[in-house]
Design a protein around this motif. Structure first.
Motif, mmCIF file in Angstrom:
data_model
loop_
_atom_site.group_PDB
_atom_site.id
_atom_site.type_symbol
_atom_site.label_atom_id
_atom_site.label_comp_id
_atom_site.label_asym_id
_atom_site.label_seq_id
_atom_site.Cartn_x
_atom_site.Cartn_y
_atom_site.Cartn_z
ATOM 1 N N SER A 63 0.858 -1.181 0.000
ATOM 2 C CA SER A 63 0.000 0.000 0.000
ATOM 3 C C SER A 63 0.892 1.229 0.000
ATOM 4 C CB SER A 63 -0.899 -0.006 1.236
ATOM 5 O OG SER A 63 -0.104 0.013 2.396
ATOM 6 N N GLY A 64 0.353 2.357 -0.472
ATOM 7 C CA GLY A 64 1.120 3.601 -0.436
ATOM 8 C C GLY A 64 1.720 3.952 -1.777
ATOM 9 N N CYS A 93 -3.115 4.925 -4.460
ATOM 10 C CA CYS A 93 -1.759 5.486 -4.449
ATOM 11 C C CYS A 93 -0.761 4.678 -5.277
ATOM 12 C CB CYS A 93 -1.256 5.622 -3.015
ATOM 13 S SG CYS A 93 -2.169 6.834 -2.077
ATOM 14 N N PRO A 94 -0.707 3.342 -5.144
ATOM 15 C CA PRO A 94 0.270 2.606 -5.951
ATOM 16 C C PRO A 94 0.014 2.753 -7.448
ATOM 17 C CG PRO A 94 -0.603 1.214 -4.216
ATOM 18 C CD PRO A 94 -1.447 2.442 -4.250
ATOM 19 N N ILE A 95 -1.232 3.049 -7.842
ATOM 20 C CA ILE A 95 -1.551 3.153 -9.265
ATOM 21 C C ILE A 95 -1.104 4.513 -9.809
ATOM 22 C CG2 ILE A 95 -3.402 3.107 -10.956
ATOM 23 C CD1 ILE A 95 -4.976 1.395 -8.951
ATOM 24 N N ASP A 111 4.386 0.163 -10.356
ATOM 25 C CA ASP A 111 4.744 -0.967 -11.222
ATOM 26 C C ASP A 111 5.989 -0.675 -12.060
ATOM 27 O OD1 ASP A 111 3.557 0.780 -12.874
ATOM 28 O OD2 ASP A 111 1.908 -0.521 -13.516
ATOM 29 N N GLN A 112 6.543 0.519 -11.917
ATOM 30 C CA GLN A 112 7.865 0.750 -12.493
ATOM 31 C C GLN A 112 8.956 0.027 -11.705
ATOM 32 O OE1 GLN A 112 8.433 5.087 -13.557
ATOM 33 N NE2 GLN A 112 6.857 5.219 -11.997
ATOM 34 N N VAL A 120 -5.916 -3.002 -6.639
ATOM 35 C CA VAL A 120 -7.196 -2.813 -5.963
ATOM 36 C C VAL A 120 -7.371 -1.320 -5.729
ATOM 37 C CG1 VAL A 120 -8.614 -3.419 -3.983
ATOM 38 C CG2 VAL A 120 -6.918 -5.024 -4.796
ATOM 39 N N PRO A 121 -8.021 -0.602 -6.651
ATOM 40 C CA PRO A 121 -8.145 0.841 -6.491
ATOM 41 C C PRO A 121 -9.138 1.216 -5.402
ATOM 42 C CG PRO A 121 -9.298 0.137 -8.449
ATOM 43 C CD PRO A 121 -8.658 -1.080 -7.871
ATOM 44 N N GLY A 122 -9.026 2.445 -4.926
ATOM 45 C CA GLY A 122 -9.924 2.910 -3.858
ATOM 46 C C GLY A 122 -9.132 3.728 -2.879
#
Lengths: 145, 318
Positions: A63-64, A93-95, A111-112, A120-122
């Motif tokens: 997360s984060g 945040c990760p997205i 993902d870089q 899991v967005p939100g």
């Protein structure tokens, strides 16, 4: 081969979960630790178990937005998780970085740096969404075993 | 020759080996499921510990670069093997009598200490600071519960010996046989303090809340087990599953070996062991928090030691 496949079907019922907080505001962590995964919605029925050590884990929840400061530490912890493993990014945040997106201190999208399998967005995601993410991760994990 | 075959069967098939492993994993599963139900959750399937074991065999084993590899992988093997032997030493009333060649109560007592030592060695071999912390805590808690359990066993041995007209008997077979002929020690007031001491001993020996201090997940990240992954961690799981069977079985053999001969006796024994697991482990685990190591140390040197000593004095005085 058949025996191996049936053993894999058994093994897939025991995904152990490890959480990495990569600079999260703690909102997603609260959802993961105290709401979605243990007392109320109970992922233990999927066979999941929280583990204290990354070496016991199968599914990594990150997360984060991945702050610059924690990049190295997160990488090192992530590498301690033995193969085969699956990565789930929890929260927005990760997205994209979420509300921190234009900050100089933030490296999102993560993902870089890490091989993310499920997003899991939100902000924060609903417990049901987190559990669905874990269930999807289990499907991916089955192919990697 | 037939004697050797009997020992091999006892160690690998029944009641050791496969049977004990299945039973131990089943007990763990029952423990987790009942715990979940008591907390208002659904809980994992009963066979969950078995799934975990299969899963662990698929994972890669990682070794820390600073660890001593031989000792790191040797410790879980030693622990699991010691428990495999120990199960074969525990009699099941009316069903199984351990071969005399294998050893007696004293051998069992020594074997019971091996898993703790294996954990300590594992913790220090993994060269992790958390492992080292686990090492010291495991050592302290072992020092604390060792005394009471020795006194309990001595009390039972002296009591049986005296009642049989001898001095002392360390044969579990004789202890069980005596109780089956003359009534279980569970109903003997002299033994009640010893039973209480034993009840306090097994959460400590099995590493369960409130005495899971050496492996505390939330403070020292499972201590000695921190660096283990894959099959080696699985061996530790096997060890603790077998240990549950040994410790609960020992309790039943020392104090309450009921049950008729044959299959019914085995069923009685299984029910007894399950009840003991749920009352003595699950209930205690859920209703208490973890003690600090100094609290646990002080607790064991006070209450269980006193209770065990009370029984011993009563036996000697009688």
């Amino acid at each position: 081969m058949n025996i191996l496949a049936s053993f894999k079907n058994v093994a897939v019922k025991s995904p152990w979960i490890y959480r990495i907080n990569a600079g999260s505001c703690n909102g997603c962590d609260v959802e993961m630790a105290t709401c979605a995964l243990i007392p109320r919605y109970d992922v233990e029925r999927l066979g999941c178990q929280y583990c204290g050590s990354p070496r016991h884990a199968d599914i990594v929840l990150i997360s984060g937005p991945l702050t610059r400061r924690v990049l190295d530490a997160t990488r090192r912890v992530f590498d301690e998780v033995p193969e085969p493993k699956v990565t789930v990014a929890v929260g927005v945040c990760p997205i994209s970085g979420g509300i921190f997106r234009e900050s100089y201190a933030v490296l999102a999208p993560i993902d870089q740096y890490f091989p993310v399998d499920v997003n899991v967005p939100g902000c924060p995601p609903r417990p049901q969404a987190i559990i669905e993410g874990v269930a999807k991760a289990i499907e991916i994990w089955r192919e990697r075993l | 020759m037939s004697n050797q075959i009997a020992i091999l069967i006892a160690v690998f098939l029944f009641p050791g080996g496969l049977f004990a492993l299945a039973l131990g994993l089943g007990l763990k599963g029952a423990d987790r499921r009942v715990a979940a139900r008591l907390q208002g959750r659904v809980g994992p399937p009963l066979a969950q510990p078995f799934f975990d074991l299969v899963k662990l065999s698929f994972k890669t084993s990682m070794v820390p670069t600073t660890a001593n590899e031989t000792v790191f992988f040797g410790a879980p093997v030693v622990g699991a093997v010691s428990m495999l032997l120990a199960v074969a030493l525990v009699p099941i009333a009316g069903v199984y009598t351990p071969p005399t060649l294998l050893g007696n109560l004293l051998v069992l007592l020594y074997l019971l200490m091996v898993p703790g030592v294996a954990l300590m060695i594992a913790g220090s071999a993994s060269s992790s600071p958390y492992g080292a912390l686990g090492f010291t805590r495991e050592m302290m808690i072992m020092l604390a519960y060792e005394g009471p359990i020795v006194l309990v066993v001595a009390a039972v041995a002296l009591h049986t010996g005296a009642l049989q007209g001898g001095v002392v008997t360390f044969s579990l077979t004789e202890i069980v046989a005596y109780q089956r002929a003359n009534g279980a020690f569970l109903f003997d007031p002299v033994m009640w303090p010893a039973i209480a001491a034993f009840a306090l001993f097994f959460p400590a020996n099995l590493g369960i809340v409130p005495f899971d201090i050496p492996e505390a997940e939330t403070e020292i990240l499972e201590g000695p087990l921190l660096e283990y992954s894959g099959p080696a961690l699985g061996l530790f799981k096997v060890m603790s599953a077998l240990k549950a069977v040994v410790v609960l079985g020992l309790g039943i053999a020392l104090f309450a070996p009921f049950g008729p001969d044959g299959i019914l006796g085995l069923v009685t024994w299984l029910v007894e062991i399950l009840v003991l697991m749920l009352l003595g482990v699950t209930a205690i685990r859920l209703s208490s928090g973890r003690m600090r190591i100094d609290q646990a140390f002080g607790f064991f040197l006070k209450w269980p030691l006193m209770l065990a000593a009370a029984s011993l004095v009563a036996v000697v005085a009688a």
